[in-house]
Design a protein around this motif. Structure first.
Motif, PDB file in Angstrom:
ATOM      1  N   UNK A 125       0.526  -0.781   0.108  1.00  0.00           N
ATOM      2  CA  UNK A 125      -0.270   0.285  -0.234  1.00  0.00           C
ATOM      3  C   UNK A 125       1.116   0.813  -0.385  1.00  0.00           C
ATOM      4  N   UNK A 126       0.358   2.544  -0.160  1.00  0.00           N
ATOM      5  CA  UNK A 126       0.992   3.419  -0.272  1.00  0.00           C
ATOM      6  C   UNK A 126      -0.070   4.588  -0.835  1.00  0.00           C
ATOM      7  N   UNK A 127       0.812   5.740  -0.280  1.00  0.00           N
ATOM      8  CA  UNK A 127      -0.125   7.628  -0.281  1.00  0.00           C
ATOM      9  C   UNK A 127       0.091   7.653  -2.043  1.00  0.00           C
ATOM     10  N   UNK A 128      -1.078   8.180  -2.049  1.00  0.00           N
ATOM     11  CA  UNK A 128      -1.209   8.975  -3.555  1.00  0.00           C
ATOM     12  C   UNK A 128       0.023   9.871  -3.614  1.00  0.00           C
ATOM     13  N   UNK A 129       0.162  10.862  -4.661  1.00  0.00           N
ATOM     14  CA  UNK A 129       0.927  11.871  -4.386  1.00  0.00           C
ATOM     15  C   UNK A 129       0.619  13.100  -4.130  1.00  0.00           C
ATOM     16  N   UNK A 130       1.295  13.491  -3.465  1.00  0.00           N
ATOM     17  CA  UNK A 130       0.807  15.406  -3.103  1.00  0.00           C
ATOM     18  C   UNK A 130       0.448  15.845  -4.038  1.00  0.00           C
ATOM     19  N   UNK A 131       0.991  15.498  -4.932  1.00  0.00           N
ATOM     20  CA  UNK A 131       0.899  17.020  -6.457  1.00  0.00           C
ATOM     21  C   UNK A 131       0.277  15.950  -7.339  1.00  0.00           C
ATOM     22  N   UNK A 132      -0.695  16.491  -8.173  1.00  0.00           N
ATOM     23  CA  UNK A 132      -0.696  15.253  -9.257  1.00  0.00           C
ATOM     24  C   UNK A 132      -0.793  16.451 -10.157  1.00  0.00           C
ATOM     25  N   UNK A 133      -0.431  17.263 -10.994  1.00  0.00           N
ATOM     26  CA  UNK A 133       0.319  17.460 -11.223  1.00  0.00           C
ATOM     27  C   UNK A 133      -0.415  18.815 -12.256  1.00  0.00           C
ATOM     28  N   UNK A 134      -1.673  18.471 -11.667  1.00  0.00           N
ATOM     29  CA  UNK A 134      -2.895  19.730 -12.504  1.00  0.00           C
ATOM     30  C   UNK A 134      -4.087  18.690 -12.697  1.00  0.00           C
ATOM     31  N   UNK A 135      -3.596  17.695 -13.068  1.00  0.00           N
ATOM     32  CA  UNK A 135      -4.363  16.589 -14.016  1.00  0.00           C
ATOM     33  C   UNK A 135      -4.948  15.221 -12.964  1.00  0.00           C
ATOM     34  N   UNK A 136      -5.706  14.270 -13.101  1.00  0.00           N
ATOM     35  CA  UNK A 136      -5.616  13.682 -12.457  1.00  0.00           C
ATOM     36  C   UNK A 136      -5.128  11.980 -12.474  1.00  0.00           C
ATOM     37  N   UNK A 137      -4.648  11.558 -11.527  1.00  0.00           N
ATOM     38  CA  UNK A 137      -3.625  10.242 -11.731  1.00  0.00           C
ATOM     39  C   UNK A 137      -4.242   8.800 -12.660  1.00  0.00           C
ATOM     40  N   UNK A 138      -3.740   8.822 -13.381  1.00  0.00           N
ATOM     41  CA  UNK A 138      -4.693   7.461 -14.169  1.00  0.00           C
ATOM     42  C   UNK A 138      -4.172   6.435 -14.213  1.00  0.00           C
ATOM     43  N   UNK A 139      -2.849   6.059 -13.331  1.00  0.00           N
ATOM     44  CA  UNK A 139      -2.425   4.630 -13.110  1.00  0.00           C
ATOM     45  C   UNK A 139      -1.180   4.985 -12.117  1.00  0.00           C
ATOM     46  N   UNK A 140      -1.001   3.441 -11.877  1.00  0.00           N
ATOM     47  CA  UNK A 140       0.083   3.945 -10.767  1.00  0.00           C
ATOM     48  C   UNK A 140       1.369   2.528 -11.391  1.00  0.00           C
ATOM     49  N   UNK A 141       2.370   2.788 -11.525  1.00  0.00           N
ATOM     50  CA  UNK A 141       2.988   1.420 -11.804  1.00  0.00           C
ATOM     51  C   UNK A 141       3.922   0.561 -11.029  1.00  0.00           C
ATOM     52  N   UNK A 142       3.786  -0.087 -11.200  1.00  0.00           N
ATOM     53  CA  UNK A 142       4.722  -1.224  -9.996  1.00  0.00           C
ATOM     54  C   UNK A 142       5.555  -2.023 -10.836  1.00  0.00           C
ATOM     55  N   UNK A 143       6.558  -1.828 -10.470  1.00  0.00           N
ATOM     56  CA  UNK A 143       7.902  -3.203 -11.042  1.00  0.00           C
ATOM     57  C   UNK A 143       8.600  -3.362  -9.730  1.00  0.00           C
ATOM     58  N   UNK A 144       8.868  -4.670 -10.649  1.00  0.00           N
ATOM     59  CA  UNK A 144       8.935  -6.206  -9.466  1.00  0.00           C
ATOM     60  C   UNK A 144      10.647  -6.205 -10.064  1.00  0.00           C
ATOM     61  N   UNK A 145      11.499  -6.188  -8.528  1.00  0.00           N
ATOM     62  CA  UNK A 145      13.094  -6.809  -8.939  1.00  0.00           C
ATOM     63  C   UNK A 145      13.407  -7.526  -8.169  1.00  0.00           C
ATOM     64  N   UNK A 146      13.154  -8.572  -8.676  1.00  0.00           N
ATOM     65  CA  UNK A 146      13.998  -9.288  -7.822  1.00  0.00           C
ATOM     66  C   UNK A 146      15.402  -9.850  -8.132  1.00  0.00           C
ATOM     67  N   UNK A 147      15.739 -10.059  -6.414  1.00  0.00           N
ATOM     68  CA  UNK A 147      17.535  -9.968  -6.146  1.00  0.00           C
ATOM     69  C   UNK A 147      17.874 -11.389  -5.633  1.00  0.00           C
TER      70      UNK A 147
END
Length: 106
Positions: A84-106
């Motif tokens: 879980x995470x919090x939405x950005x404090x600044x949306x850049x003036x436009x609605x956030x359309x999606x979040x991108x999750x990247x998995x890195x296997x170490x």
């Protein structure tokens, strides 16, 4: 109403029929700096111009959003993880359309 690209010497008339105290000026070239001025006119003649003191950069008023924050693990098992995470404090003036999750296997 007149505009001038700061790289040029001559003024360009934008509109001579404005009857209100506001005006939308287009077209502008993105990335160019402009100054603007306006004069009033009546049956006797035209006033002196009122000119902006600072130039205006023609650019999109929207920007990229700030980063999400407070990323944390809610639950983890041997086959998945809930995040879980919090939405950005600044949306850049436009609605956030999606979040991108990247998995890195170490």
């Amino acid at each position: 109403v007149e505009k001038r690209d700061v790289r040029r010497k001559g003024w360009q008339t934008v509109d001579t029929t404005v009857k209100e105290t506001k005006c939308s000026v287009a077209p502008l070239n993105e990335g160019s700096l402009y100054v603007f001025r306006v004069a009033a006119e009546n049956a006797v003649g035209q006033s002196d111009f009122c000119e902006l003191e600072d130039s205006v950069l023609a650019k999109d008023t929207f920007t990229t959003p700030g980063p999400p924050y407070a990323l944390s693990v809610v639950e983890v098992t041997k086959t998945h993880v809930d995040l879980k995470w919090e939405a950005p404090k600044n949306d850049g003036g436009r609605p956030i359309t999606r979040c991108i999750m990247i998995k890195l296997q170490i």
